[in-house]
Write a protein that holds these residues in place. Structure first.
Motif, PDB file in Angstrom:
ATOM      1  N   HIS A   5     -71.334 -28.081 -40.969  1.00  0.00           N
ATOM      2  CA  HIS A   5     -70.605 -28.695 -40.378  1.00  0.00           C
ATOM      3  C   HIS A   5     -70.604 -29.736 -39.785  1.00  0.00           C
ATOM      4  O   HIS A   5     -72.262 -30.211 -39.193  1.00  0.00           O
ATOM      5  CB  HIS A   5     -69.581 -27.936 -39.395  1.00  0.00           C
ATOM      6  CG  HIS A   5     -68.490 -28.127 -38.289  1.00  0.00           C
ATOM      7  ND1 HIS A   5     -68.355 -28.554 -37.387  1.00  0.00           N
ATOM      8  CD2 HIS A   5     -67.248 -27.745 -38.792  1.00  0.00           C
ATOM      9  CE1 HIS A   5     -67.288 -28.794 -36.568  1.00  0.00           C
ATOM     10  NE2 HIS A   5     -66.731 -28.302 -38.008  1.00  0.00           N
ATOM     11  N   PRO A   6     -69.198 -31.417 -39.237  1.00  0.00           N
ATOM     12  CA  PRO A   6     -70.012 -32.361 -38.666  1.00  0.00           C
ATOM     13  C   PRO A   6     -70.682 -32.228 -37.361  1.00  0.00           C
ATOM     14  O   PRO A   6     -71.761 -33.455 -37.151  1.00  0.00           O
ATOM     15  CB  PRO A   6     -68.574 -33.295 -39.296  1.00  0.00           C
ATOM     16  CG  PRO A   6     -67.703 -32.401 -40.018  1.00  0.00           C
ATOM     17  CD  PRO A   6     -68.479 -30.928 -40.037  1.00  0.00           C
ATOM     18  N   SER A   7     -70.376 -31.088 -37.217  1.00  0.00           N
ATOM     19  CA  SER A   7     -70.600 -31.198 -35.102  1.00  0.00           C
ATOM     20  C   SER A   7     -71.865 -30.886 -35.108  1.00  0.00           C
ATOM     21  O   SER A   7     -72.860 -31.039 -34.790  1.00  0.00           O
ATOM     22  CB  SER A   7     -69.963 -30.246 -34.647  1.00  0.00           C
ATOM     23  OG  SER A   7     -70.378 -29.999 -33.745  1.00  0.00           O
ATOM     24  N   LEU A   8     -72.753 -29.963 -36.436  1.00  0.00           N
ATOM     25  CA  LEU A   8     -73.689 -29.330 -36.492  1.00  0.00           C
ATOM     26  C   LEU A   8     -75.133 -30.568 -36.910  1.00  0.00           C
ATOM     27  O   LEU A   8     -76.033 -31.134 -36.202  1.00  0.00           O
ATOM     28  CB  LEU A   8     -73.996 -28.296 -37.727  1.00  0.00           C
ATOM     29  CG  LEU A   8     -73.853 -26.763 -36.432  1.00  0.00           C
ATOM     30  CD1 LEU A   8     -74.053 -25.983 -37.667  1.00  0.00           C
ATOM     31  CD2 LEU A   8     -74.795 -26.816 -35.885  1.00  0.00           C
ATOM     32  N   GLU A  50     -82.961 -21.546 -38.794  1.00  0.00           N
ATOM     33  CA  GLU A  50     -81.958 -22.708 -38.741  1.00  0.00           C
ATOM     34  C   GLU A  50     -81.490 -22.618 -40.390  1.00  0.00           C
ATOM     35  O   GLU A  50     -80.335 -23.207 -40.485  1.00  0.00           O
ATOM     36  CB  GLU A  50     -82.934 -23.755 -38.227  1.00  0.00           C
ATOM     37  CG  GLU A  50     -83.403 -24.424 -36.718  1.00  0.00           C
ATOM     38  CD  GLU A  50     -84.468 -23.554 -36.633  1.00  0.00           C
ATOM     39  OE1 GLU A  50     -84.618 -23.557 -34.879  1.00  0.00           O
ATOM     40  OE2 GLU A  50     -85.426 -23.134 -36.936  1.00  0.00           O
ATOM     41  N   ALA A  51     -82.345 -22.104 -40.635  1.00  0.00           N
ATOM     42  CA  ALA A  51     -82.020 -21.708 -42.751  1.00  0.00           C
ATOM     43  C   ALA A  51     -80.780 -21.196 -42.242  1.00  0.00           C
ATOM     44  O   ALA A  51     -79.952 -21.333 -43.116  1.00  0.00           O
ATOM     45  CB  ALA A  51     -83.349 -21.445 -43.404  1.00  0.00           C
ATOM     46  N   ALA A  52     -81.316 -19.510 -41.748  1.00  0.00           N
ATOM     47  CA  ALA A  52     -79.776 -18.768 -41.927  1.00  0.00           C
ATOM     48  C   ALA A  52     -78.480 -19.424 -40.902  1.00  0.00           C
ATOM     49  O   ALA A  52     -77.438 -19.162 -41.393  1.00  0.00           O
ATOM     50  CB  ALA A  52     -80.219 -17.355 -40.866  1.00  0.00           C
ATOM     51  N   VAL A  53     -79.134 -19.544 -39.325  1.00  0.00           N
ATOM     52  CA  VAL A  53     -78.108 -19.898 -38.491  1.00  0.00           C
ATOM     53  C   VAL A  53     -77.166 -21.032 -38.532  1.00  0.00           C
ATOM     54  O   VAL A  53     -75.662 -21.411 -38.349  1.00  0.00           O
ATOM     55  CB  VAL A  53     -78.848 -20.058 -37.287  1.00  0.00           C
ATOM     56  CG1 VAL A  53     -77.762 -20.088 -36.300  1.00  0.00           C
ATOM     57  CG2 VAL A  53     -78.734 -18.335 -36.649  1.00  0.00           C
ATOM     58  N   PHE A  54     -77.751 -22.340 -39.223  1.00  0.00           N
ATOM     59  CA  PHE A  54     -76.640 -23.728 -39.337  1.00  0.00           C
ATOM     60  C   PHE A  54     -75.938 -23.633 -40.997  1.00  0.00           C
ATOM     61  O   PHE A  54     -74.518 -23.792 -39.715  1.00  0.00           O
ATOM     62  CB  PHE A  54     -77.822 -24.334 -39.987  1.00  0.00           C
ATOM     63  CG  PHE A  54     -78.892 -25.464 -39.271  1.00  0.00           C
ATOM     64  CD1 PHE A  54     -78.665 -25.147 -37.742  1.00  0.00           C
ATOM     65  CD2 PHE A  54     -79.827 -26.139 -38.811  1.00  0.00           C
ATOM     66  CE1 PHE A  54     -79.238 -25.254 -36.164  1.00  0.00           C
ATOM     67  CE2 PHE A  54     -80.705 -26.665 -37.893  1.00  0.00           C
ATOM     68  CZ  PHE A  54     -80.696 -26.534 -36.985  1.00  0.00           C
ATOM     69  N   PRO A  55     -76.031 -22.818 -41.180  1.00  0.00           N
ATOM     70  CA  PRO A  55     -74.907 -22.921 -42.662  1.00  0.00           C
ATOM     71  C   PRO A  55     -73.644 -21.825 -42.450  1.00  0.00           C
ATOM     72  O   PRO A  55     -72.664 -21.770 -41.708  1.00  0.00           O
ATOM     73  CB  PRO A  55     -75.346 -21.807 -43.824  1.00  0.00           C
ATOM     74  CG  PRO A  55     -76.823 -21.782 -43.441  1.00  0.00           C
ATOM     75  CD  PRO A  55     -77.293 -22.199 -42.737  1.00  0.00           C
ATOM     76  N   ALA A  59     -69.719 -22.453 -41.361  1.00  0.00           N
ATOM     77  CA  ALA A  59     -68.753 -21.108 -42.186  1.00  0.00           C
ATOM     78  C   ALA A  59     -67.976 -21.041 -41.021  1.00  0.00           C
ATOM     79  O   ALA A  59     -66.467 -20.433 -41.056  1.00  0.00           O
ATOM     80  CB  ALA A  59     -69.509 -20.030 -42.526  1.00  0.00           C
ATOM     81  N   MET A  60     -68.224 -20.165 -40.045  1.00  0.00           N
ATOM     82  CA  MET A  60     -67.650 -19.681 -38.784  1.00  0.00           C
ATOM     83  C   MET A  60     -66.319 -20.985 -38.576  1.00  0.00           C
ATOM     84  O   MET A  60     -65.854 -20.539 -37.822  1.00  0.00           O
ATOM     85  CB  MET A  60     -68.829 -19.667 -36.985  1.00  0.00           C
ATOM     86  CG  MET A  60     -68.066 -18.580 -36.111  1.00  0.00           C
ATOM     87  SD  MET A  60     -69.157 -18.292 -35.074  1.00  0.00           S
ATOM     88  CE  MET A  60     -70.648 -17.558 -35.913  1.00  0.00           C
ATOM     89  N   ALA A  61     -66.801 -22.334 -38.083  1.00  0.00           N
ATOM     90  CA  ALA A  61     -66.598 -23.367 -37.970  1.00  0.00           C
ATOM     91  C   ALA A  61     -65.196 -23.550 -38.821  1.00  0.00           C
ATOM     92  O   ALA A  61     -64.122 -23.474 -38.323  1.00  0.00           O
ATOM     93  CB  ALA A  61     -67.055 -24.463 -37.229  1.00  0.00           C
ATOM     94  N   SER A  62     -65.518 -23.576 -39.736  1.00  0.00           N
ATOM     95  CA  SER A  62     -64.630 -23.785 -41.268  1.00  0.00           C
ATOM     96  C   SER A  62     -63.562 -22.902 -41.480  1.00  0.00           C
ATOM     97  O   SER A  62     -62.507 -23.035 -41.584  1.00  0.00           O
ATOM     98  CB  SER A  62     -65.293 -24.183 -42.525  1.00  0.00           C
ATOM     99  OG  SER A  62     -66.099 -25.348 -42.639  1.00  0.00           O
ATOM    100  N   ALA A  63     -63.682 -21.937 -41.420  1.00  0.00           N
ATOM    101  CA  ALA A  63     -62.897 -20.592 -41.957  1.00  0.00           C
ATOM    102  C   ALA A  63     -62.778 -20.094 -40.205  1.00  0.00           C
ATOM    103  O   ALA A  63     -61.961 -18.886 -40.513  1.00  0.00           O
ATOM    104  CB  ALA A  63     -64.167 -19.455 -42.303  1.00  0.00           C
TER     105      ALA A  63
END
Length: 695
Positions: A5-8, A50-55, A59-63
């Protein structure tokens, strides 16, 4: 990084100052965003969180996920406490929230979480179980938005019964949520990553895609590993106090007693010392870990409580007293160092005795060969099945007599094969049956109903301990053995690295009141051993005796101790097979070097040939003194295909929580299966055997 996500991405670059992600983090984005189950492998401090939480946040933001969407499960409350500020920050970057719920979370805080659920909840399996069975939690409403579960340190769960408990709870949560729930495991290096991922996927392994993500590590300098022989805890303290002054040192011991003794000895030498182990109070451990993180010239002495990813600041040195129980554990501890630019991984191993030099050299030999233990869930967890059946009936109030297997979606061993356990629970009154429905019975109320069935949510039986109080301040917990044995003069305890004089014991409430003493305290806990010796480590010790040296630095003392071990035990090994030795007194021993479980299996199988009165050893099985080579060779030719499970001491049943809810023969069979190693016992029987007589 472009798929996040762009914000991330903005905050990763501008707040964290990362121009790029690490290989693991980059490799995890696609599979986790796609909703695949995944196992992310990297050493300690490898960026797995971070490898788990960032994506997942992307997904939380996009969906536009709503409500409680992600559970982050850890084996240790301290690790959750340590992670919370980081996950709160990451979540806030996308306008989301993270919160913490475990045994120390206050009731007002829990009520706020239930009234306004966060997007990410950090918790433990026991707390999840408590939520599911609590009348205060509307679990269908609370978990209806659940999309993913991250299991940190998944290898630590999978190797014991907490793993079975976690899997069963996740299956129930999936049914409560009403949708498939993505599972992402984070782990240090293991010997069987594909098997571990399949285990984590549970009933969905055949239906959901899964991927092991473990990028090849870049070139790294060889760690500095050294083995020394010090002879005693007091000498270990002298070595630690003299070496690397001005640096921050983390010392691991595999028993609470040695932690206490070493801590007291270091303080007596004027070293700034902190302690951490499970029998110290939470406040005491937090104070020690915080002070250690902020200090420089100091030592913290710990059991495995600090082995996992808990951040205690930048470390300079890791010291290990005696050998850790596994190569995997050694890798975790070694990985605590070398995190700062310009530093490298290092570990100094201090063996207390000559035999400890041998076992430590064996572990280092296996490490140098690239061996890491496969993670194997304990077999036949029937007691966890009984616990889950009771918890489900508590959660749902009543469950159909034929419908309960659906809650675990066919996951062995929680499926239809558990029917005999259900029948036993009904027959013994743990469950009642009426009109085709099952519900909690009077026996379950009697045995587990105290404090809203709190005993039903934890899968371990802890030895009874007394709370030690200095005034109103809790110091920790001690074994009642130290409060009941005869003493001359004042009764002195060693806890937190300090000596305490016992002033009064409240036997009914299990409380012990103390005041500071000048010294002489004793520490000890029942069942505080380092565990069973594996076949692989036992065979590595045999290889060391036969001349193999691990490629690490030896001090002169360690080299001399290893020479002595080879002189003392050289007769027990032979490159062409195993040795059966007869001493001058007639004592006959088969030196299998096969590990505790294999030797327990062999002792049971050799019932007519083995001495019935012997303690299990990982190195040998004692045979009958009248046994002759001819009768031995005739007998064992027929045994490899007729191996017998080890005998189970009745007292051992008390350590298997919920065993009272099982038929006695099934509880005994569960323990016997866990004490056995059939494959390696058969291998030992098939090897050539050489008889020798000692002169």
């Amino acid at each position: 990084m472009r798929d996040l996500h762009p914000s991330l991405v903005h905050h990763i670059v501008n707040v964290l100052g990362w121009p790029a992600l690490r290989p693991l983090q980059e490799s995890a984005i696609g599979p986790v965003l796609d909703g695949s189950d995944a196992l992310l492998l990297a050493p300690t401090a490898g960026g797995k969180t971070e490898a788990a939480v960032f994506p997942l946040l992307s997904a939380m933001a996009s969906a536009n996920w709503t409500g409680l969407s992600v559970l982050y499960v850890c084996p240790l409350k301290a690790l959750l406490n340590n992670l919370l500020p980081r996950l709160e920050t990451y979540a806030a970057w996308t306008g989301r929230r993270a919160a913490l719920w475990h045994g120390d979370t206050t009731q007002p805080r829990r009520r706020r979480i239930l009234a306004d659920p966060p997007d990410i909840l950090l918790t433990t399996p026991e707390s999840l179980e408590s939520m599911l069975v609590s009348v205060k939690v509307e679990h269908r409403a609370f978990f209806r938005g659940l999309r993913a579960v991250v299991v940190d340190e998944v290898h630590a769960f999978a190797g014991d019964d907490r793993g079975w408990h976690l899997l069963a709870v996740l299956e129930r949560l999936t049914r409560v949520a009403g949708r498939p729930v993505q599972r992402v495991g984070l782990s240090a290096t293991v010997g069987n990553p594909a098997d571990l991922l399949t285990w984590l996927q549970g009933s969905g392994a055949a239906r959901r895609p899964g991927k092991v993500i473990a990028p090849e590590p870049g070139p790294a300098s060889a760690p500095a590993v050294e083995l020394d022989h010090v002879g005693s805890v007091e000498n270990a303290a002298k070595v630690i106090s003299a070496l690397h002054r001005g640096e921050k040192r983390l010392v691991f011991c595999d028993s609470r007693r040695i932690v206490e003794q070493l801590g007291a000895a270091l303080r007596a030498l004027g070293v700034t010392t902190f302690l951490s182990h499970a029998s110290l109070s939470l406040d005491e451990r937090r104070r020690a870990e915080h002070a250690f993180a902020e200090a420089r010239d100091c030592v913290i002495v710990a059991t495995s409580t600090l082995e996992l990813g808990l951040d205690v600041g930048d470390l300079d040195r890791v010291v290990q007293v005696n050998s850790p129980g596994s190569v995997a554990s050694f890798l975790q501890r070694l990985g605590r160092t070398g995190r700062r630019p310009g530093t490298s991984r290092n570990c100094l191993l201090l063996a207390l005795g000559h035999e400890d030099v041998l076992s430590t050299a064996a572990l280092l030999l296996q490490w140098s060969r690239g061996f890491v233990e496969p993670v194997a869930p304990p077999p036949e967890p029937r007691h966890i099945v009984a616990q889950q059946l009771l918890a489900l009936c508590l959660q749902e109030h009543q469950v159909g007599e034929r419908l309960w297997p659906e809650w675990w979606d066919g996951l062995p061993p929680f499926g239809a094969s558990a029917a005999p356990i259900v029948r036993h629970l009904v027959e013994q009154g743990y469950l009642d049956s009426d009109g085709g429905m099952l519900f909690i019975g009077p026996e379950a109320e009697k045995r587990f109903g105290r404090i809203h069935f709190r005993d039903l949510t934890a899968v371990f039986t802890a030895a009874p301990q007394f709370t030690v109080l200095n005034g109103r301040t809790e110091v920790g917990r001690t074994d009642p053995m130290l409060l009941t044995e005869r003493v001359v003069g004042p009764r002195l305890l060693l806890l937190g690295g300090h000596s305490w004089r016992v002033t009064w014991i409240d036997w009914k409430r299990r409380r012990c009141f103390v005041e500071p003493a000048d010294g002489g305290g004793r520490a000890g806990w029942i069942g505080a051993g380092t565990g069973l010796v594996s076949f692989e480590l036992a065979r590595a010790a045999r290889d060391v005796l036969l001349g193999d040296d691990p490629p690490v630095a030896f001090t002169r003392r360690a080299r001399a101790a290893l020479v002595r071990a080879r002189d003392d035990l050289g007769f027990t090994v032979h490159p062409g097979g195993s040795v059966i030795s007869r001493s001058r007194s007639g004592d006959l021993r088969w030196w299998t070097w096969a590990g505790d479980r294999a030797n327990a299996t062999l002792k049971a199988t050799l019932s007519g040939l083995a001495d019935p009165v012997q303690r299990i050893s990982g190195t040998y099985v004692r045979l009958r003194e009248d046994l002759r080579p001819e009768s031995w060779r005739t007998a064992i030719g027929e045994l490899a295909d007729h191996l017998v499970l080890p005998e189970v001491d009745e007292r051992a049943m008390h350590g298997l929580k919920f065993s009272t809810a099982l038929p006695r023969h099934l509880a005994r069979a569960t323990l016997a299966a866990r004490l056995a190693d059939l494959d390696h016992a058969a291998q030992a029987l098939a090897e050539p055997h050489r008889f020798t007589t000692l002169t």
